[in-house]
Design a protein around this motif. Structure first.
Motif, PDB file in Angstrom:
ATOM      1  N   SER A 130       0.853  -1.191   0.000  1.00 44.53           N
ATOM      2  CA  SER A 130       0.000   0.000   0.000  1.00 44.53           C
ATOM      3  C   SER A 130       0.888   1.239   0.000  1.00 44.53           C
ATOM      4  O   SER A 130       1.742   1.381   0.878  1.00 44.53           O
ATOM      5  CB  SER A 130      -0.892  -0.003   1.241  1.00 44.53           C
ATOM      6  N   PRO A 131       0.737   2.132  -0.964  1.00 44.10           N
ATOM      7  CA  PRO A 131       1.523   3.369  -0.922  1.00 44.10           C
ATOM      8  C   PRO A 131       1.280   4.097   0.399  1.00 44.10           C
ATOM      9  O   PRO A 131       0.158   4.154   0.891  1.00 44.10           O
ATOM     10  CB  PRO A 131       0.982   4.175  -2.109  1.00 44.10           C
ATOM     11  N   ASN A 132       2.351   4.648   0.970  1.00 43.97           N
ATOM     12  CA  ASN A 132       2.206   5.398   2.210  1.00 43.97           C
ATOM     13  C   ASN A 132       1.322   6.618   1.968  1.00 43.97           C
ATOM     14  O   ASN A 132       1.585   7.409   1.060  1.00 43.97           O
ATOM     15  CB  ASN A 132       3.571   5.830   2.735  1.00 43.97           C
ATOM     16  N   VAL A 133       0.267   6.740   2.751  1.00 46.68           N
ATOM     17  CA  VAL A 133      -0.618   7.910   2.708  1.00 46.68           C
ATOM     18  C   VAL A 133      -0.499   8.564   4.074  1.00 46.68           C
ATOM     19  O   VAL A 133      -1.140   8.147   5.035  1.00 46.68           O
ATOM     20  CB  VAL A 133      -2.068   7.500   2.397  1.00 46.68           C
ATOM     21  N   GLY A 134       0.368   9.561   4.161  1.00 45.17           N
ATOM     22  CA  GLY A 134       0.689  10.155   5.450  1.00 45.17           C
ATOM     23  C   GLY A 134       0.372  11.631   5.515  1.00 45.17           C
ATOM     24  O   GLY A 134       0.378  12.338   4.506  1.00 45.17           O
TER      25      GLY A 134
END
Length: 321
Positions: A198-202
């Motif tokens: 999962s791409p980091n969504v920060g």
């Protein structure tokens, strides 16, 4: 290693000193000769790109254009070197120029706010200890471009002798762009979607206020396009089942939101404390900071929609149902 994507468009795996190990750099040999993304400013990356160009009969001066999908170091890091050695125009989405590229240009003045952001959300001293040194290491791997030309959502441009539409795909980065060609049913997606992680969504100190909300819209956009293939930044470069993967990632983040609801129903806590419920495996200081940023994206998504509140207690924000 070079992988042919279209008749003149190739994907090159470039080594990076991160767990993903490589990042995808695209090279289009058709006029204008174009690179998409540039990897980190490291000797290994420079050598790999020079070798890839040479294999295609090209050298730095042949590169006329660099398109950057987003400002993260492994995609933007060599932008200044490409600009310097080739004279290429460097293009980014207009929002990423005003936010992401500006971040690198103002990095020294932004660093104290970066530290404060983590402190305000309960980060403990042991995790903060290496924050500045790690940040300086990342900064040393970025050579920013000095002249940036904006791309705008909905514009079209030529690549591989075809017309491509510029897309805005925020979430992983505020100004993340994609390129879409309906005839080829192909999406150049960068890190907006990945096949195995999962791409980091920060949420960071300079982020838009609702990165997870942005990312849900991006995933819906990708599902609506339903590409046959996508070129991605890691674990690829080519993936199929793109819309299905977008649906999986949507479900993944919805499950994470349910976890936040359950945990905060038990007791209030800081986002840093909550990150240990969100990410239970052992993480180093750097990994824990990424975990906090993603946890923050989830709690702020719920707070902005009225499901959570937060209070300033003991020098940090505490979230509660």
């Amino acid at each position: 290693m070079l992988t042919k994507v279209l008749d003149s468009l190739y994907a090159l795996d470039v080594p990076i000193p991160y767990p993903m190990r490589t990042v995808t750099v695209l090279i289009d040999t058709a006029s204008p000769v174009t690179m998409i993304d540039s990897a980190l400013h490291t000797p290994d990356a420079i050598e790999a790109i020079e070798s890839g160009l040479a294999e295609l009969g090209l050298h730095w001066p042949d590169v006329e254009r660099l398109i950057v999908t987003h400002h993260h170091p492994d995609h933007y890091g060599l932008a200044g070197l490409v600009e310097e050695r080739s004279g290429a125009v460097v293009q980014m989405l207009d929002l990423d120029i005003s936010r992401g590229a500006r971040y690198w240009a103002m990095w020294e003045s932004w660093l104290p706010g970066h530290v404060k952001h983590f402190v305000d959300h309960g980060t403990t001293p042991d995790v903060l200890e290496t924050l500045e040194s790690d940040s300086r290491t990342s900064r040393a791997r970025v050579l920013p471009a000095t002249r940036l030309a904006p791309l705008r959502e909905g514009e079209t441009g030529r690549l591989a002798n075809r017309d491509w539409t510029v897309l805005w795909l925020p979430g992983h980065a505020d100004g993340h762009l994609g390129l879409w060609n309906a005839d080829e049913d192909l999406l150049i997606a960068g890190d907006a979607i990945l096949p195995r992680i999962s791409p980091n969504v920060g949420l960071y100190g300079y982020s838009r206020p609702d990165p997870l909300g942005d990312y849900f819209e991006t995933l819906a956009k990708i599902r609506a396009l339903n590409p046959a293939r996508a070129v991605v930044g890691h674990h690829g470069p080519l993936m199929t089942g793109v819309a299905e993967r977008a649906a999986q990632l949507t479900a993944h983040h919805e499950e994470r939101l349910d976890l936040v609801r359950r945990e905060l129903a038990e007791r209030p806590r800081t986002a840093f404390d909550l990150s240990f419920a969100m990410f239970t495996r052992e993480l180093g200081a750097g990994g824990r900071r990424f975990a906090l940023a993603e946890t923050l994206a989830h709690v702020e998504y719920l707070r902005l929609r009225g499901e959570l509140a937060r209070e300033w207690q003991g020098g940090a924000w505490v979230y509660r149902s």
